[in-house]
Design an enzyme around this catalytic site. Structure first.
Site, PDB file in Angstrom:
ATOM      1  N   LYS A 141       8.714  63.800   3.099  1.00  0.00           N
ATOM      2  CA  LYS A 141       8.806  65.134   3.702  1.00  0.00           C
ATOM      3  C   LYS A 141       9.099  64.896   5.188  1.00  0.00           C
ATOM      4  CE  LYS A 141       7.021  68.004   5.844  1.00  0.00           C
ATOM      5  NZ  LYS A 141       7.605  68.417   7.153  1.00  0.00           N
ATOM      6  N   SER A 169       0.603  64.854  14.831  1.00  0.00           N
ATOM      7  CA  SER A 169      -0.381  65.180  15.866  1.00  0.00           C
ATOM      8  C   SER A 169      -1.816  65.053  15.341  1.00  0.00           C
ATOM      9  CB  SER A 169      -0.124  66.599  16.371  1.00  0.00           C
ATOM     10  OG  SER A 169      -0.250  67.492  15.293  1.00  0.00           O
ATOM     11  N   CYS A 192       4.381  58.301  20.717  1.00  0.00           N
ATOM     12  CA  CYS A 192       2.929  58.113  20.614  1.00  0.00           C
ATOM     13  C   CYS A 192       2.488  56.889  21.390  1.00  0.00           C
ATOM     14  CB  CYS A 192       2.511  57.986  19.159  1.00  0.00           C
ATOM     15  SG  CYS A 192       3.041  56.446  18.433  1.00  0.00           S
ATOM     16  N   GLU A 195      -3.180  65.125  25.012  1.00  0.00           N
ATOM     17  CA  GLU A 195      -1.810  64.636  24.830  1.00  0.00           C
ATOM     18  C   GLU A 195      -0.825  65.737  25.238  1.00  0.00           C
ATOM     19  OE1 GLU A 195      -0.164  64.070  20.779  1.00  0.00           O
ATOM     20  OE2 GLU A 195       0.522  62.120  21.482  1.00  0.00           O
TER      21      GLU A 195
END
Ligand code: NAD
Length: 489
Positions: free
Chosen positions: A182, A235, A290, A389
């Site tokens: 996906k 996330s 990241c 973040e």
């Protein structure tokens, strides 16, 4: 902003099920933009449970044949896939840049890191070998085999449209599993091309499937009775949701999450080298990585001089469409995300941090979702800009009096993906290596993303699960161990 292009002229992506491209029944679709121009370039259908079920069933039906395919044949398909990726590298890099916005050099680099996993997966005959031990009792021998699980699922973020899917499916498939991917609904086009190349490499129909969609598709995948394992990258809040939900449905799960990575700079560092490394870490891919460094931990004896160099370099950073020569930083993924990042810059000011370089005022192209690089000084570790973040080109500076204070700062962070130190001191580097509580460390390396033979080892809120992506962890994640204890009379 989106241009008023007639919907009929824009491609609506299909799902790849059982070796065929099929129309998704879903009426809703997410626009895919070229972030450098703001144009809509495709629509990703938001598939529902029925389409997920079709893809999982195709994968389940292909499993028996694929798990019985000799391991050397599976390895050869990986070699062929690697060759095709090399042959199509220019085309794939252009596609990544088009849907993500990163520069062509960054797109090529991400592709290389993905290819590295395919190379690793081509070693599957050795990687998947079991172990034996004679004489565990009188006349009794024991042997351990690794066997594939069945249908594995990969759920991906937008920021590495090629590399992150390739952290997942090559190893899962090489182990003998079948797979449903996906991709991110914001960057789904590269995955579609990877599916075609994988089929061309010889992966049989149904072994690899792609379902486009968002939350609804994900929730259907997590609950599907035929899914055995879930690999997720995205996330932190979504990773936590995936971990809980997939586990509640009895799935094996690895969920790689968000980050807030610290970069310690000591006075004995090579400042010219460190300037380039910090700029590339903080502003590469417009900060949407990241492993991006987002907190500069500057020793007070060097902070003024280093910040001056960083501000000067930032003012000369070439910002523009990723496919233009010489461009060093592309746009953010969406206008909405750019507004969110700008919101963090406003917040930093209101929290009392001082702007050393203000990306909101930097010269950027008018079209597209561009935002210049921002550097703050005077950041205090309790500020939200130091803890949360931001996922954009914003670097906050905390000043420290020594390396130990820098390490303590890292250890207070709720995240533990990466951390780096720039120094010539072996003692400081050793203290950092030994005591920093983060899973991927760099010593004079700005983005210490491990090569594929090692696991991608985020700690704390940067990872949910036991076995990480890549390396030996991935082989264990995508297999069950079977131990046979035998006495022959
Ligand atoms: P995201 O969490 O918004 O989306 C990731 C995936 O989850 C997408 O496929 C999306 O469709 C799906 N999703 C989104 N919301 C969902 C929900 N409520 N329920 C179920 N599924 C949902 O992440 P993103 O914005 O695409 O990617 C950026 C994030 O990914 C950053 O936080 C970044 O740090 C992280 N990331 C982590 C790593 C790592 O290795 N730790 C690597 C790359 C990116």
């Amino acid at each position: 902003m989106a241009t008023a292009q007639p919907v009929s002229q824009v491609e609506r992506l299909k799902n790849f099920v059982g070796g065929k491209w099929v129309d998704a029944e879903a009426e809703t679709a997410e626009p895919v933009y070229n972030p450098a121009t703001g144009e809509i370039i495709a629509y990703a259908p938001l598939s529902g449970a029925a389409e997920v079920d079709r893809a999982v069933r195709a994968a389940a039906a292909a499993f028996d044949g694929w798990r019985e395919t000799p391991v050397f044949r599976r390895a050869r398909i990986m070699f062929r896939f690697k060759q095709l990726l090399d042959e199509h590298a220019d085309e794939l890099a252009a596609l990544i840049t088009r849907e993500h916005g990163k520069t062509l050099a960054e797109a090529r680099a991400e592709l290389e890191r993905g290819i590295e996993v395919v190379e690793f997966a081509a070693g599957i005959p050795t990687l998947i070998m079991g172990r034996t031990l004679e004489l565990v009792g009188t006349g009794v021998d024991a042997e351990m085999y690794r066997q594939p699980l069945g249908v594995c699922v990969g759920i991906c973020p937008y920021n590495f449209p090629a590399m992150i899917p390739m952290w997942m499916f090559p190893l899962a498939i090489a182990c003998g599993n079948t797979f449903v991917l996906k991709p991110s609904e914001r960057t789904p086009m590269t995955a579609a091309r990877l599916a075609e190349l994988l089929a061309e490499a010889g992966v049989p129909p149904g072994v690899f499937n792609v379902v486009n969609g968002g939350r609804e598709a994900v929730d259907a995948l997590l609950a599907h009775e035929d899914v055995r394992a879930v690999s997720f990258v995205g996330s932190q809040p979504v990773a936590a949701h995936i971990y809980r939900t997939a586990a509640a449905h009895g799935k094996r799960v690895q969920a790689l999450a968000g980050a807030k990575n610290h970069m310690i700079v000591l006075p004995d560092a090579d400042l010219d080298y460190t300037t380039e490394a910090v700029i590339a870490s903080a502003f590469g891919s417009a900060g949407q990585r990241c492993m991006a460094g987002s907190v500069l931990v500057a020793h007070e004896a060097v902070a003024d001089r280093f910040l001056e160099q960083l501000a000067d370099r930032s003012s000369r950073l070439k910002i523009g469409p990723g496919d233009e020569p010489g461009v060093e930083m592309g746009p953010l993924i969406r206008d909405q995300h750019r507004e969110r990042v700008k919101g963090y810059i406003d917040l930093g000011e209101s929290e009392g941090a001082q702007l050393v370089y203000d990306g909101r005022k930097a010269p950027v192209p008018e079209r597209g979702f561009f935002l210049g690089p921002t550097i703050f000084d005077g950041v205090n570790p309790n500020m939200r800009i130091a803890r949360e973040e931001i996922f954009g080109p914003v670097l906050g500076t905390v000043r420290v009096k020594d390396v130990d204070e820098g390490i303590q700062l890292i250890n207070r962070s709720p995240y533990g993906n990466g951390a780096v130190i720039f120094t010539r001191s072996g003692a400081a580097a050793r203290a950092f290596r030994r005591h920093a509580r983060a899973g991927m460390l760099g010593i004079n390396i700005g983005v210490p993303a491990p090569v594929a033979v090692f696991p991608f080892t985020g700690w704390k809120s940067s990872f949910y699960g036991d076995l990480h992506a890549n390396g030996e962890d991935a082989i264990n994640f995508y297999t069950d161990r079977k131990v046979v204890t035998a006495r022959w009379l």
